[in-house]
Motif scaffolding. Structure first.
Motif, PDB file in Angstrom:
ATOM      1  N   ARG A   1      25.055 -19.655 -36.551  1.00 38.71           N
ATOM      2  CA  ARG A   1      26.345 -20.220 -36.940  1.00 38.71           C
ATOM      3  C   ARG A   1      27.461 -19.697 -36.039  1.00 38.71           C
ATOM      4  NH1 ARG A   1      25.664 -19.505 -41.769  1.00 38.71           N
ATOM      5  NH2 ARG A   1      26.618 -17.465 -42.057  1.00 38.71           N
ATOM      6  N   ALA A   2      27.405 -18.402 -35.730  1.00 42.11           N
ATOM      7  CA  ALA A   2      28.426 -17.802 -34.864  1.00 42.11           C
ATOM      8  C   ALA A   2      28.390 -18.420 -33.474  1.00 42.11           C
ATOM      9  CB  ALA A   2      28.205 -16.285 -34.780  1.00 42.11           C
ATOM     10  N   VAL A   3      27.180 -18.651 -32.958  1.00 48.26           N
ATOM     11  CA  VAL A   3      27.036 -19.245 -31.629  1.00 48.26           C
ATOM     12  C   VAL A   3      27.525 -20.687 -31.642  1.00 48.26           C
ATOM     13  CG1 VAL A   3      25.371 -19.973 -29.877  1.00 48.26           C
ATOM     14  CG2 VAL A   3      25.144 -17.729 -30.963  1.00 48.26           C
ATOM     15  N   THR A   4      27.147 -21.447 -32.665  1.00 45.67           N
ATOM     16  CA  THR A   4      27.577 -22.850 -32.775  1.00 45.67           C
ATOM     17  C   THR A   4      29.098 -22.950 -32.853  1.00 45.67           C
ATOM     18  OG1 THR A   4      25.520 -23.473 -33.891  1.00 45.67           O
ATOM     19  CG2 THR A   4      27.399 -24.955 -34.136  1.00 45.67           C
ATOM     20  N   ASP A   5      29.700 -22.081 -33.660  1.00 50.66           N
ATOM     21  CA  ASP A   5      31.161 -22.093 -33.800  1.00 50.66           C
ATOM     22  C   ASP A   5      31.860 -21.753 -32.485  1.00 50.66           C
ATOM     23  OD1 ASP A   5      30.831 -22.734 -36.443  1.00 50.66           O
ATOM     24  OD2 ASP A   5      31.227 -20.715 -37.210  1.00 50.66           O
ATOM     25  N   ALA A   6      31.219 -20.908 -31.672  1.00 49.46           N
ATOM     26  CA  ALA A   6      31.825 -20.491 -30.404  1.00 49.46           C
ATOM     27  C   ALA A   6      31.733 -21.569 -29.333  1.00 49.46           C
ATOM     28  CB  ALA A   6      31.160 -19.210 -29.896  1.00 49.46           C
ATOM     29  N   LEU A   7      30.765 -22.472 -29.465  1.00 49.08           N
ATOM     30  CA  LEU A   7      30.582 -23.548 -28.480  1.00 49.08           C
ATOM     31  C   LEU A   7      31.469 -24.731 -28.863  1.00 49.08           C
ATOM     32  CD1 LEU A   7      26.707 -23.346 -28.085  1.00 49.08           C
ATOM     33  CD2 LEU A   7      28.435 -22.533 -26.452  1.00 49.08           C
ATOM     34  N   THR A   8      32.764 -24.517 -28.817  1.00 49.36           N
ATOM     35  CA  THR A   8      33.723 -25.547 -29.213  1.00 49.36           C
ATOM     36  C   THR A   8      33.762 -26.677 -28.188  1.00 49.36           C
ATOM     37  OG1 THR A   8      35.546 -24.469 -28.044  1.00 49.36           O
ATOM     38  CG2 THR A   8      35.142 -23.776 -30.318  1.00 49.36           C
ATOM     39  N   GLU A   9      34.326 -27.822 -28.608  1.00 49.75           N
ATOM     40  CA  GLU A   9      34.459 -28.958 -27.701  1.00 49.75           C
ATOM     41  C   GLU A   9      35.356 -28.597 -26.514  1.00 49.75           C
ATOM     42  OE1 GLU A   9      32.933 -31.848 -27.681  1.00 49.75           O
ATOM     43  OE2 GLU A   9      31.746 -31.168 -29.393  1.00 49.75           O
ATOM     44  N   GLU A  10      36.399 -27.836 -26.782  1.00 51.91           N
ATOM     45  CA  GLU A  10      37.308 -27.424 -25.702  1.00 51.91           C
ATOM     46  C   GLU A  10      36.589 -26.559 -24.677  1.00 51.91           C
ATOM     47  OE1 GLU A  10      41.545 -24.995 -25.069  1.00 51.91           O
ATOM     48  OE2 GLU A  10      40.602 -25.116 -27.058  1.00 51.91           O
ATOM     49  N   PHE A  11      35.801 -25.605 -25.169  1.00 57.61           N
ATOM     50  CA  PHE A  11      35.066 -24.734 -24.249  1.00 57.61           C
ATOM     51  C   PHE A  11      34.032 -25.516 -23.454  1.00 57.61           C
ATOM     52  CE2 PHE A  11      31.179 -22.128 -23.678  1.00 57.61           C
ATOM     53  CZ  PHE A  11      31.646 -21.308 -22.667  1.00 57.61           C
ATOM     54  N   ARG A  12      33.304 -26.400 -24.129  1.00 54.79           N
ATOM     55  CA  ARG A  12      32.307 -27.224 -23.436  1.00 54.79           C
ATOM     56  C   ARG A  12      32.961 -28.050 -22.330  1.00 54.79           C
ATOM     57  NH1 ARG A  12      27.334 -28.588 -25.912  1.00 54.79           N
ATOM     58  NH2 ARG A  12      26.927 -27.461 -27.859  1.00 54.79           N
ATOM     59  N   ALA A  13      34.122 -28.644 -22.646  1.00 57.39           N
ATOM     60  CA  ALA A  13      34.819 -29.477 -21.671  1.00 57.39           C
ATOM     61  C   ALA A  13      35.242 -28.654 -20.456  1.00 57.39           C
ATOM     62  CB  ALA A  13      36.037 -30.131 -22.320  1.00 57.39           C
ATOM     63  N   GLN A  14      35.744 -27.459 -20.681  1.00 59.25           N
ATOM     64  CA  GLN A  14      36.162 -26.589 -19.578  1.00 59.25           C
ATOM     65  C   GLN A  14      34.963 -26.187 -18.713  1.00 59.25           C
ATOM     66  OE1 GLN A  14      38.043 -23.350 -21.677  1.00 59.25           O
ATOM     67  NE2 GLN A  14      40.057 -24.340 -21.656  1.00 59.25           N
TER      68      GLN A  14
END
Length: 212
Positions: free
Chosen positions: A59-72
């Motif tokens: 859950r912690a890893v999923t929450d950290a992989l935000t759409e904003e971070f993925r886009a960057q």
């Protein structure tokens, strides 16, 4: 990551000993059955805890992989692919590290500062072990001292080690958590996929890939 720490001495925690006793075969059989039942119960409890910890980590890893971070990260991958340089200037690695520190990593710096004060206190005089809760944090430090060395480790609320100290080096070392390892793997996969997809047909055909 290495942090400078301070050696100390600890109070002795005594151990109780006892004489062995002979048991009859019937007593041994009963004890064996009881031990087996206890072992099964402990295993079930441990498995339940492991599942809970695994769920919390994912859950912690999923929450950290935000759409904003993925886009960057994907944008950086495309930029690097266009230049033909994998992780150009370390930009992708810096993005991953910053997001991990922000969303996944424990508060190591504060924990190590507090644990270092425990080491430097000098209130313990002989060999032994001490475990204490760090103020204002869900972490615990355990310090062990022998005639040859002083060692310490900081564990989080789930009992996972996040930092350790050894008087032989005089330094603290960060210990990678399961969540950090999983996040690093997932983030690298996102970057790699975007990098491969963005490579020019000519570069992809030639296999050209300058890694730094």
């Amino acid at each position: 990551m290495i942090f400078r720490g301070f050696p100390t001495s600890l109070r002795f925690l005594g151990q109780r000993g006892g004489l062995p006793r002979l048991r009859s075969s019937l007593s041994t059989q009963r004890t064996s059955r009881k031990s087996t039942k206890t072992a099964v119960s402990r295993y079930a409890a441990s498995a339940k805890t492991d599942r809970a910890e695994t769920s919390g980590t994912e859950r912690a890893v999923t929450d950290a992989l935000t759409e904003e971070f993925r886009a960057q990260l994907e944008a950086q991958a495309k930029k690097d692919a266009a230049a033909g340089v994998y992780n150009q200037d370390g930009a992708a690695a810096a993005l991953r590290a910053a997001q991990m520190q922000k969303a996944v990593s424990p508060d190591r710096d504060t924990a190590i500062r507090q644990a270092s004060r425990v080491l430097a206190a000098g209130a313990f005089q002989t060999s032994g072990q001490l475990t204490t809760r760090l103020s204002g944090l869900p972490y615990t430090v355990t310090v062990s001292r022998s005639a040859y060395r002083t060692a310490a480790e900081v564990t989080d609320q789930r009992g996972e080690r996040i930092a350790s100290y050894d008087s032989r080096t005089g330094a603290w070392r960060a210990q990678t958590t399961r969540a950090e390892a999983q996040f690093a793997t997932a983030a690298s996969a996102i970057y790699d996929e975007a990098y491969r997809a963005a490579r020019t047909p000519a570069a992809a055909a030639s296999g050209f890939d300058q890694r730094v």
